[in-house]
Design a protein around this motif. Structure first.
Motif, PDB file in Angstrom:
ATOM      1  N   LEU A  41       0.870  -1.266   0.073  1.00 49.14           N
ATOM      2  CA  LEU A  41       0.001  -0.100  -0.164  1.00 49.14           C
ATOM      3  C   LEU A  41       0.804   1.407  -0.109  1.00 49.14           C
ATOM      4  O   LEU A  41       2.111   1.259   0.533  1.00 49.14           O
ATOM      5  N   ASN A  42       0.461   2.264  -0.674  1.00 51.17           N
ATOM      6  CA  ASN A  42       1.133   3.484  -0.681  1.00 51.17           C
ATOM      7  C   ASN A  42       0.681   4.442   0.597  1.00 51.17           C
ATOM      8  O   ASN A  42      -0.337   4.874   0.639  1.00 51.17           O
ATOM      9  N   GLY A  43       1.472   4.350   1.718  1.00 49.97           N
ATOM     10  CA  GLY A  43       1.202   5.221   2.971  1.00 49.97           C
ATOM     11  C   GLY A  43       1.329   6.726   2.760  1.00 49.97           C
ATOM     12  O   GLY A  43       2.520   6.942   2.315  1.00 49.97           O
ATOM     13  N   MET A  44       0.278   7.474   2.972  1.00 49.87           N
ATOM     14  CA  MET A  44       0.173   8.830   2.909  1.00 49.87           C
ATOM     15  C   MET A  44       0.484   9.639   4.329  1.00 49.87           C
ATOM     16  O   MET A  44       0.166  10.802   4.302  1.00 49.87           O
TER      17      MET A  44
ATOM     18  N   THR B 141      -1.885   0.604  -6.632  1.00 49.69           N
ATOM     19  CA  THR B 141      -3.101   1.157  -6.654  1.00 49.69           C
ATOM     20  C   THR B 141      -4.000   1.221  -5.390  1.00 49.69           C
ATOM     21  O   THR B 141      -5.055   1.825  -5.626  1.00 49.69           O
ATOM     22  N   THR B 142      -3.473   0.948  -4.306  1.00 54.47           N
ATOM     23  CA  THR B 142      -4.148   1.188  -2.807  1.00 54.47           C
ATOM     24  C   THR B 142      -3.203   2.223  -2.110  1.00 54.47           C
ATOM     25  O   THR B 142      -2.265   2.397  -2.063  1.00 54.47           O
ATOM     26  N   PHE B 143      -4.278   3.407  -1.695  1.00 52.81           N
ATOM     27  CA  PHE B 143      -3.597   4.387  -1.103  1.00 52.81           C
ATOM     28  C   PHE B 143      -4.299   4.509   0.505  1.00 52.81           C
ATOM     29  O   PHE B 143      -5.502   4.362   0.634  1.00 52.81           O
ATOM     30  N   ASP B 144      -3.335   4.469   1.280  1.00 53.92           N
ATOM     31  CA  ASP B 144      -3.704   4.811   2.901  1.00 53.92           C
ATOM     32  C   ASP B 144      -3.486   5.965   3.322  1.00 53.92           C
ATOM     33  O   ASP B 144      -2.637   6.597   3.268  1.00 53.92           O
ATOM     34  N   MET B 145      -4.418   6.593   4.042  1.00 51.77           N
ATOM     35  CA  MET B 145      -4.439   7.861   4.373  1.00 51.77           C
ATOM     36  C   MET B 145      -5.327   7.925   5.861  1.00 51.77           C
ATOM     37  O   MET B 145      -5.893   6.927   6.428  1.00 51.77           O
ATOM     38  N   ALA B 146      -5.264   9.184   6.174  1.00 49.19           N
ATOM     39  CA  ALA B 146      -6.415   9.373   7.625  1.00 49.19           C
ATOM     40  C   ALA B 146      -6.995  10.948   7.227  1.00 49.19           C
ATOM     41  O   ALA B 146      -6.444  11.675   6.770  1.00 49.19           O
ATOM     42  N   ASP B 147      -7.968  11.068   8.273  1.00 49.47           N
ATOM     43  CA  ASP B 147      -8.583  12.478   8.338  1.00 49.47           C
ATOM     44  C   ASP B 147      -7.886  13.202   8.998  1.00 49.47           C
ATOM     45  O   ASP B 147      -7.832  14.493   8.744  1.00 49.47           O
TER      46      ASP B 147
ATOM     47  N   THR C 161      -9.189   5.104   4.197  1.00 51.88           N
ATOM     48  CA  THR C 161      -8.741   6.224   5.101  1.00 51.88           C
ATOM     49  C   THR C 161      -9.184   5.835   6.881  1.00 51.88           C
ATOM     50  O   THR C 161      -9.642   4.681   6.953  1.00 51.88           O
ATOM     51  N   LYS C 162      -8.835   6.491   7.558  1.00 50.33           N
ATOM     52  CA  LYS C 162      -8.964   6.335   9.075  1.00 50.33           C
ATOM     53  C   LYS C 162      -9.531   7.694   9.516  1.00 50.33           C
ATOM     54  O   LYS C 162      -9.732   8.529   9.146  1.00 50.33           O
ATOM     55  N   TRP C 163     -10.191   7.135  10.774  1.00 53.59           N
ATOM     56  CA  TRP C 163     -11.078   8.117  11.573  1.00 53.59           C
ATOM     57  C   TRP C 163     -10.609   7.847  12.983  1.00 53.59           C
ATOM     58  O   TRP C 163     -10.482   6.952  13.507  1.00 53.59           O
ATOM     59  N   VAL C 164     -10.113   8.917  13.490  1.00 57.45           N
ATOM     60  CA  VAL C 164      -9.581   9.160  14.756  1.00 57.45           C
ATOM     61  C   VAL C 164     -10.036   9.984  15.683  1.00 57.45           C
ATOM     62  O   VAL C 164      -9.541  11.121  15.791  1.00 57.45           O
ATOM     63  N   PRO C 165     -11.270   9.923  16.088  1.00 51.70           N
ATOM     64  CA  PRO C 165     -11.967  10.873  16.904  1.00 51.70           C
ATOM     65  C   PRO C 165     -11.714  10.956  18.332  1.00 51.70           C
ATOM     66  O   PRO C 165     -10.758  10.117  18.937  1.00 51.70           O
TER      67      PRO C 165
ATOM     68  N   SER D 210      -1.427 -14.187   8.406  1.00 55.12           N
ATOM     69  CA  SER D 210      -2.573 -13.213   8.573  1.00 55.12           C
ATOM     70  C   SER D 210      -2.428 -11.983   8.047  1.00 55.12           C
ATOM     71  O   SER D 210      -3.264 -11.029   8.061  1.00 55.12           O
ATOM     72  N   VAL D 211      -1.025 -11.776   7.212  1.00 59.32           N
ATOM     73  CA  VAL D 211      -0.807 -10.258   6.804  1.00 59.32           C
ATOM     74  C   VAL D 211      -1.429 -10.278   5.189  1.00 59.32           C
ATOM     75  O   VAL D 211      -0.927 -10.836   4.455  1.00 59.32           O
ATOM     76  N   ALA D 212      -2.200  -9.266   5.193  1.00 59.84           N
ATOM     77  CA  ALA D 212      -2.691  -8.973   3.827  1.00 59.84           C
ATOM     78  C   ALA D 212      -2.135  -8.227   3.135  1.00 59.84           C
ATOM     79  O   ALA D 212      -1.831  -8.247   1.709  1.00 59.84           O
ATOM     80  N   GLY D 213      -1.454  -6.968   3.797  1.00 64.51           N
ATOM     81  CA  GLY D 213      -0.774  -5.718   3.099  1.00 64.51           C
ATOM     82  C   GLY D 213       0.191  -5.188   3.849  1.00 64.51           C
ATOM     83  O   GLY D 213       0.092  -5.221   5.240  1.00 64.51           O
ATOM     84  N   SER D 214       1.284  -4.596   3.472  1.00 69.80           N
ATOM     85  CA  SER D 214       2.189  -3.763   4.275  1.00 69.80           C
ATOM     86  C   SER D 214       2.309  -2.520   3.682  1.00 69.80           C
ATOM     87  O   SER D 214       2.283  -2.362   2.366  1.00 69.80           O
ATOM     88  N   MET D 215       2.431  -1.391   4.372  1.00 74.05           N
ATOM     89  CA  MET D 215       2.640  -0.054   3.963  1.00 74.05           C
ATOM     90  C   MET D 215       4.008   0.153   3.570  1.00 74.05           C
ATOM     91  O   MET D 215       4.739  -0.030   4.308  1.00 74.05           O
ATOM     92  N   VAL D 216       4.283   0.997   2.468  1.00 75.27           N
ATOM     93  CA  VAL D 216       5.328   1.847   2.083  1.00 75.27           C
ATOM     94  C   VAL D 216       5.294   3.221   2.073  1.00 75.27           C
ATOM     95  O   VAL D 216       4.207   3.546   1.144  1.00 75.27           O
ATOM     96  N   GLY D 217       5.850   3.770   2.667  1.00 73.82           N
ATOM     97  CA  GLY D 217       5.464   5.373   2.634  1.00 73.82           C
ATOM     98  C   GLY D 217       5.778   5.828   1.653  1.00 73.82           C
ATOM     99  O   GLY D 217       6.896   5.710   0.882  1.00 73.82           O
TER     100      GLY D 217
END
Length: 382
Positions: free
Chosen positions: A61-64, A92-98, A130-134, A324-331
């Motif tokens: 995953l493309n870590g943002m 093609t997969t992008f990981d981000m957060a609010d 994306t993530k939600w961290v309230p 159980s690892v489906a994917g790993s992040m690379v920034g």
């Protein structure tokens, strides 16, 4: 998590208990069949699923996180151009957060470029997680929905591909209220899959027992930090929940740049000049210190030379091979630097038994971070 969330490692009072005796298999419907692409071989795609919900993601995953600040100024047009280059190369997969600065807005700009300039087939492959961290306030339906709608608007999507939820204070059971509202929003078509980030094993078990259809938990996981392969992996095996990992190259520490260096001497080694490098240097110190880390880098270098790939490629492949690892992040440092070729080499790399054993042997020479930090995510709660 954001750089503001990263805290110094502090000792835990005691090692966590074993999985509770009440633990029972909480089966994800179709989970076994849906995740057959998660193998030790060069598969590019994994499917995470639960109770009929499923999402196919690129296993790297493309870590943002870098858009949150501390890595250099973000030029939005250049960043979107870079995102297109990663997607065109099959990443093609992008990981981000609010809370990752403009990350969600950048994704919205990017996905619109894809809609206008790329074939529909590529649009189908692209996923935005994306993530939600309230804050731990009262989780009313309207509060949850307003925040989810904000991410949908910023990302310019009708439904979020995946919402990864984080909660700071386990003594406040509002996280269950939030997740029930999130599940309702999923049923209404605003979210495709529900996931977690930095939850520990006990809370994941409680959430599953409350029939929340969690497909994955995003956790810190590297050759240095093997905590997820203890209690968390056992529960994931029972339930079909998958792991998405970050910190897998430790912000760049697991690279040739830090081989044969001594960062304890001012100006003698590469500077620890990003939030990630500073955070993961603390993990190295907790695990076994710089000398043992050099032994690990030397071992990884031997494996990398054998296969003709960089150290970081070996480090990611090793974690992708774990249970159980489906994917790993690379920034990704969008518009500042790129590593598309090296990242794509992860998929063709196959580590043999000798490779895996040599890396595991060094990893196990360090301290058990479960005893020092606690379970997954506890580094944010000490």
């Amino acid at each position: 998590m954001s750089s503001a969330a990263a805290r110094a490692v502090s000792p835990a009072a005691a090692a966590p208990p074993p999985l509770p005796r009440r633990l029972r298999p909480v089966r994800c419907t179709g989970g076994a069949a849906a995740t057959e692409t998660v193998t030790a071989g060069p598969a590019r795609v994994a499917t995470v699923s639960n109770s009929g919900d499923s999402l196919a993601i690129c296993r790297v995953l493309n870590g943002m996180w870098q858009t949150s600040g501390g890595w250099g100024r973000i030029d939005r047009d250049a960043a979107v151009d870079a995102m297109l280059a990663y997607a065109d190369a099959g990443l093609t997969t992008f990981d981000m957060a609010d809370h990752y600065g403009p990350a969600e807005d950048l994704y919205g700009m990017f996905i619109n470029r894809v809609r206008r300039e790329r074939p529909p087939e590529l649009l189908e492959e692209i996923k935005g997680l994306t993530k939600w961290v309230p804050p731990p306030v009262k989780m009313t339906r309207s509060y949850v929905e307003d925040n989810i709608n904000r991410s949908r608007k910023r990302m310019d999507v009708a439904a979020l591909d995946m919402l990864q939820f984080h909660w700071w204070d386990y003594s406040n059971l509002g996280y269950l209220d939030a997740l029930k509202h999130i599940t309702d929003l999923k049923e209404e078509g605003k979210i495709k899959t529900v996931a977690l980030t930095n939850f520990d094993t006990d809370r994941l078990q409680i959430i599953l027992e409350n029939e929340i259809p969690v497909v994955s938990n995003q956790v810190q996981h590297s050759i240095v930090d093997m905590r997820p392969q203890q209690r968390m992996a056992e529960l994931c095996q029972l339930t079909g929940v998958k792991l998405i990992t970050y910190g897998t190259v430790m912000g760049g520490l697991l690279s040739e740049k830090f081989l044969d260096t001594n960062v304890s001497i001012p100006f003698a080694g590469p500077p620890l000049n990003t939030p990630s490098l500073q955070k993961y240097k603390r993990m190295v110190d907790a695990w076994g210190g710089w000398s043992l880390f050099q032994t690990l880098l030397q071992t990884l270098k031997k494996v990398s030379l054998k296969h003709g790939v960089p150290i970081a490629t070996v480090a990611v492949r090793y974690i992708l091979n774990q249970t159980s690892v489906a994917g790993s992040m690379v920034g990704v440092r969008l518009g500042l630097s790129e590593h598309i070729k090296d990242t794509n080499s992860i998929f063709s790399l196959e580590l043999d038994e000798e490779d895996m054993n040599s890396i595991t042997e060094v990893s196990k020479k360090g301290r058990n971070l479960m005893d020092i930090i606690g379970d997954c995510g506890d580094e944010y709660r000490t």
